[in-house]
Design an enzyme around this catalytic site. Structure first.
Site, PDB file in Angstrom:
ATOM      1  N   ASP A   1       0.837  -1.201   0.000  1.00  0.00           N
ATOM      2  CA  ASP A   1       0.000   0.000   0.000  1.00  0.00           C
ATOM      3  C   ASP A   1       0.866   1.242   0.000  1.00  0.00           C
ATOM      4  OD1 ASP A   1      -2.407  -1.437  -0.063  1.00  0.00           O
ATOM      5  OD2 ASP A   1      -2.344  -1.745   2.102  1.00  0.00           O
TER       6      ASP A   1
ATOM      7  N   LYS B   1       0.238  -8.130  -2.973  1.00  0.00           N
ATOM      8  CA  LYS B   1      -1.078  -7.523  -3.190  1.00  0.00           C
ATOM      9  C   LYS B   1      -0.886  -6.101  -3.708  1.00  0.00           C
ATOM     10  CE  LYS B   1      -4.195  -5.994   0.007  1.00  0.00           C
ATOM     11  NZ  LYS B   1      -4.919  -4.800  -0.472  1.00  0.00           N
TER      12      LYS B   1
ATOM     13  N   ASP C   1      -5.982  -6.092  -6.028  1.00  0.00           N
ATOM     14  CA  ASP C   1      -7.083  -5.759  -5.111  1.00  0.00           C
ATOM     15  C   ASP C   1      -7.742  -4.448  -5.527  1.00  0.00           C
ATOM     16  OD1 ASP C   1      -8.799  -5.798  -2.957  1.00  0.00           O
ATOM     17  OD2 ASP C   1      -7.301  -5.107  -1.511  1.00  0.00           O
TER      18      ASP C   1
ATOM     19  N   LYS D   1     -11.132  -4.289  -6.014  1.00  0.00           N
ATOM     20  CA  LYS D   1     -12.507  -4.322  -5.463  1.00  0.00           C
ATOM     21  C   LYS D   1     -13.523  -3.773  -6.474  1.00  0.00           C
ATOM     22  CE  LYS D   1     -11.149  -4.092  -0.583  1.00  0.00           C
ATOM     23  NZ  LYS D   1      -9.711  -3.813  -0.646  1.00  0.00           N
TER      24      LYS D   1
ATOM     25  N   HIS E   1     -16.723  -3.014  -8.641  1.00  0.00           N
ATOM     26  CA  HIS E   1     -18.161  -2.937  -8.354  1.00  0.00           C
ATOM     27  C   HIS E   1     -18.768  -1.951  -9.340  1.00  0.00           C
ATOM     28  CE1 HIS E   1     -21.494  -2.611  -5.026  1.00  0.00           C
ATOM     29  NE2 HIS E   1     -21.976  -2.811  -6.238  1.00  0.00           N
ATOM     30  N   ASP E   2     -19.392  -2.495 -10.419  1.00  0.00           N
ATOM     31  CA  ASP E   2     -19.943  -1.616 -11.456  1.00  0.00           C
ATOM     32  C   ASP E   2     -20.968  -2.452 -12.240  1.00  0.00           C
ATOM     33  OD1 ASP E   2     -20.253   0.440 -13.443  1.00  0.00           O
ATOM     34  OD2 ASP E   2     -18.191   1.080 -13.044  1.00  0.00           O
ATOM     35  N   ILE E   3     -21.463  -1.939 -13.355  1.00  0.00           N
ATOM     36  CA  ILE E   3     -22.390  -2.744 -14.159  1.00  0.00           C
ATOM     37  C   ILE E   3     -21.619  -3.941 -14.733  1.00  0.00           C
ATOM     38  CG2 ILE E   3     -23.944  -0.834 -14.700  1.00  0.00           C
ATOM     39  CD1 ILE E   3     -22.602  -0.732 -17.502  1.00  0.00           C
ATOM     40  N   PRO E   4     -22.329  -5.067 -14.972  1.00  0.00           N
ATOM     41  CA  PRO E   4     -21.614  -6.276 -15.405  1.00  0.00           C
ATOM     42  C   PRO E   4     -20.706  -6.076 -16.613  1.00  0.00           C
ATOM     43  CG  PRO E   4     -23.853  -6.830 -14.782  1.00  0.00           C
ATOM     44  CD  PRO E   4     -23.759  -5.326 -14.729  1.00  0.00           C
ATOM     45  N   ASN E   5     -21.154  -5.334 -17.633  1.00  0.00           N
ATOM     46  CA  ASN E   5     -20.335  -5.169 -18.835  1.00  0.00           C
ATOM     47  C   ASN E   5     -19.000  -4.493 -18.508  1.00  0.00           C
ATOM     48  OD1 ASN E   5     -19.970  -5.129 -21.833  1.00  0.00           O
ATOM     49  ND2 ASN E   5     -19.983  -2.908 -21.458  1.00  0.00           N
ATOM     50  N   THR E   6     -19.071  -3.461 -17.690  1.00  0.00           N
ATOM     51  CA  THR E   6     -17.850  -2.736 -17.332  1.00  0.00           C
ATOM     52  C   THR E   6     -16.922  -3.625 -16.509  1.00  0.00           C
ATOM     53  OG1 THR E   6     -19.045  -0.656 -17.381  1.00  0.00           O
ATOM     54  CG2 THR E   6     -16.989  -0.669 -16.132  1.00  0.00           C
TER      55      THR E   6
ATOM     56  N   THR F   1     -14.590  -4.255   6.394  1.00  0.00           N
ATOM     57  CA  THR F   1     -14.400  -4.125   7.849  1.00  0.00           C
ATOM     58  C   THR F   1     -14.985  -2.801   8.358  1.00  0.00           C
ATOM     59  OG1 THR F   1     -12.159  -3.565   7.209  1.00  0.00           O
ATOM     60  CG2 THR F   1     -12.459  -5.669   8.261  1.00  0.00           C
TER      61      THR F   1
ATOM     62  N   GLN G   1      -7.842  -0.844  11.745  1.00  0.00           N
ATOM     63  CA  GLN G   1      -8.518  -2.142  11.636  1.00  0.00           C
ATOM     64  C   GLN G   1      -9.274  -2.436  12.931  1.00  0.00           C
ATOM     65  OE1 GLN G   1      -8.904  -3.800   9.001  1.00  0.00           O
ATOM     66  NE2 GLN G   1      -7.092  -3.854   7.718  1.00  0.00           N
TER      67      GLN G   1
ATOM     68  N   GLY H   1      -0.066  -6.148   5.954  1.00  0.00           N
ATOM     69  CA  GLY H   1       0.214  -4.792   5.500  1.00  0.00           C
ATOM     70  C   GLY H   1       1.105  -4.059   6.471  1.00  0.00           C
ATOM     71  N   ARG H   2       0.521  -3.067   7.139  1.00  0.00           N
ATOM     72  CA  ARG H   2       1.311  -2.145   7.965  1.00  0.00           C
ATOM     73  C   ARG H   2       2.080  -2.826   9.095  1.00  0.00           C
ATOM     74  NH1 ARG H   2      -3.711   1.774   8.464  1.00  0.00           N
ATOM     75  NH2 ARG H   2      -4.653  -0.268   8.212  1.00  0.00           N
TER      76      ARG H   2
HETATM   77  O1  C5P Z   1      -2.087  -2.464   6.793  1.00  0.00           O
HETATM   78  P1  C5P Z   1      -3.137  -3.507   7.000  1.00  0.00           P
HETATM   79  O2  C5P Z   1      -2.613  -4.835   7.472  1.00  0.00           O
HETATM   80  O3  C5P Z   1      -4.284  -3.016   7.832  1.00  0.00           O
HETATM   81  O4  C5P Z   1      -3.641  -3.748   5.508  1.00  0.00           O
HETATM   82  C1  C5P Z   1      -4.765  -4.401   5.197  1.00  0.00           C
HETATM   83  C2  C5P Z   1      -4.879  -4.523   3.716  1.00  0.00           C
HETATM   84  O5  C5P Z   1      -5.984  -5.372   3.468  1.00  0.00           O
HETATM   85  C3  C5P Z   1      -5.138  -3.224   2.978  1.00  0.00           C
HETATM   86  O6  C5P Z   1      -4.466  -3.285   1.728  1.00  0.00           O
HETATM   87  C4  C5P Z   1      -6.633  -3.202   2.783  1.00  0.00           C
HETATM   88  O7  C5P Z   1      -7.033  -2.575   1.600  1.00  0.00           O
HETATM   89  C5  C5P Z   1      -6.964  -4.698   2.702  1.00  0.00           C
HETATM   90  N1  C5P Z   1      -8.318  -5.055   3.131  1.00  0.00           N
HETATM   91  C6  C5P Z   1      -8.798  -4.840   4.400  1.00  0.00           C
HETATM   92  N2  C5P Z   1     -10.081  -5.194   4.729  1.00  0.00           N
HETATM   93  C7  C5P Z   1     -10.867  -5.759   3.839  1.00  0.00           C
HETATM   94  C8  C5P Z   1     -10.389  -5.994   2.538  1.00  0.00           C
HETATM   95  C9  C5P Z   1      -9.075  -5.635   2.229  1.00  0.00           C
HETATM   96  O8  C5P Z   1      -8.073  -4.337   5.254  1.00  0.00           O
HETATM   97  N3  C5P Z   1     -12.095  -6.115   4.187  1.00  0.00           N
END
Ligand code: C5P
Length: 246
Positions: free
Chosen positions: A32, A54, A81, A83, A85-90, A145, A204, A224-225
Site C-alpha cells: 500500500d 497484493k 485488489d 474491489k 463494483h460496477d455494471i456487469p459489462n464494465t 471491515t 482495523q 500490511g502495515r
Molecule cells: O495495513 P493492513 O494490514 O491493515 O492492511 C490491510 C490490507 O488489506 C489493505 O491493503 C486493505 O485494503 C486490505 N483489506 C482490508 N479489509 C478488507 C479488505 C481488504 O483491510 N475487508
C-alpha cells in the site's frame, strides 16, 4: 523477467529458502504505497517471506498495469485488489484487462450481485486465456471491515453467491472464519487485519494474530502495515514468521 537492480532491492537479499514454503505461500504482502520504486524495494527485501504481492488501488492508480506485470514477471503470485463494483459489462471488460496481466487473484464486491460477479469471473478467465496466462480467480469481498450494518445472514448469503458465481475465494475478517467454515472446501479464504499481539491495530477494527487466523482456517493472510510500517520491515517479517514457527 524484469531485472532487479541493487538500487531497487536496497541491498543484498536474504536467502529465500530460509522460510518454509508452506508459510511463505500463505503470506501476501500488501504494497500500500503510491510509488512503484518503493514497492519494488519493499518486495525485494521481503521476498523470502511472501509468495504473494497484493497490488491495491493506491499502487495501481499510481503506477498502472506495470505494477501488476512487474511482480508477475518477478515470480510472485499477484493479488490485484481493485474491489470492482460496477455494471456487469464494465466489470467484465475491466476484469479482462486484469486477467491479461497475469494476476493470480482479483477482488470484486459480492454486494455487486450475481450478474456482476459472473461477469467478473468470465472476464478474468477470458482475459487470461487470450493472453496465454494461467487461470486466475476472483475473490469476493464479503463485508468491508468498515461496514457495521451487514449481518451474519449477509455473510452467509455472500458466501453462497461467491460459490454459485464461480468465484475462487472470499475476503473475510478473521472473526468470520468460523461462520465461513462450511465453504472452506470450495472457497479460498483470504484474511486481512493481521497483527501480532500488542501491535498497533491502525484503523482495523477486527484484527487477529497470524497463527490464530491460520489455525482458524485462513488460506492466505494479507500482511500490511504490521510489516510495511515497521521501522525495520525485515525484522518485522522475521518476527511474523517466527510466530508461525513457534
Ligand atoms: O495495513 P493492513 O494490514 O491493515 O492492511 C490491510 C490490507 O488489506 C489493505 O491493503 C486493505 O485494503 C486490505 N483489506 C482490508 N479489509 C478488507 C479488505 C481488504 O483491510 N475487508
Amino acid at each position: 523477467m524484469a531485472e532487479e537492480t541493487t538500487e531497487e532491492t536496497g541491498g543484498e537479499e536474504p536467502e529465500p529458502e530460509r522460510v518454509p514454503v508452506d508459510i511463505r505461500s500463505r503470506l501476501a504482502l500488501a504494497l500500500d504505497v503510491d510509488d512503484l520504486i518503493e514497492a519494488k524495494r519493499l518486495a525485494a527485501s521481503l521476498r523470502p517471506y511472501f509468495g504473494t504481492i497484493k497490488v491495491g488501488l493506491e499502487l495501481y492508480l499510481a503506477a498502472g498495469p506495470t505494477s501488476v506485470g512487474y511482480f508477475v514477471e518477478a515470480g510472485f503470485d499477484v493479488f490485484c485488489d481493485l474491489k470492482l463494483h460496477d455494471i456487469p459489462n464494465t466489470v467484465q471488460r475491466a476484469a479482462g484487462v486484469v486477467g491479461s496481466l497475469g494476476a493470480r487473484w482479483m477482488t470484486a464486491h459480492t454486494s455487486g450481485g450475481p450478474s456482476m460477479l459472473c461477469a467478473a469471473v468470465e472476464g478474468l478467465a477470458e482475459g487470461a486465456a487470450n493472453a496465454g496466462m494461467p487461470a486466475p480467480g476472483v475473490l469476493g469481498v464479503t463485508i468491508l471491515t468498515s461496514d457495521d450494518t451487514a449481518s451474519e445472514a449477509d455473510l452467509v448469503a455472500r458466501c453462497d453467491l461467491a460459490v454459485d458465481t464461480g468465484c475462487g475465494g472470499i475476503i473475510c475478517a478473521a472473526p468470520d472464519l468460523a461462520i465461513t467454515e462450511p465453504w472452506a472446501d470450495r472457497l479460498v479464504r483470504v484474511v486481512p487485519g493481521i497483527r501480532l499481539p500488542g501491535g498497533d491495530t491502525h484503523d482495523q477494527a477486527r484484527v487477529a494474530a497470524p497463527g490464530d487466523a491460520l489455525v482458524d482456517g485462513a488460506d492466505l493472510l494479507v500482511i500490511g502495515r504490521m510489516v510495511t510500517a515497521a521501522d525495520d520491515p525485515v525484522a518485522a517479517a522475521e518476527e511474523l514468521v517466527a510466530s508461525l514457527l513457534s
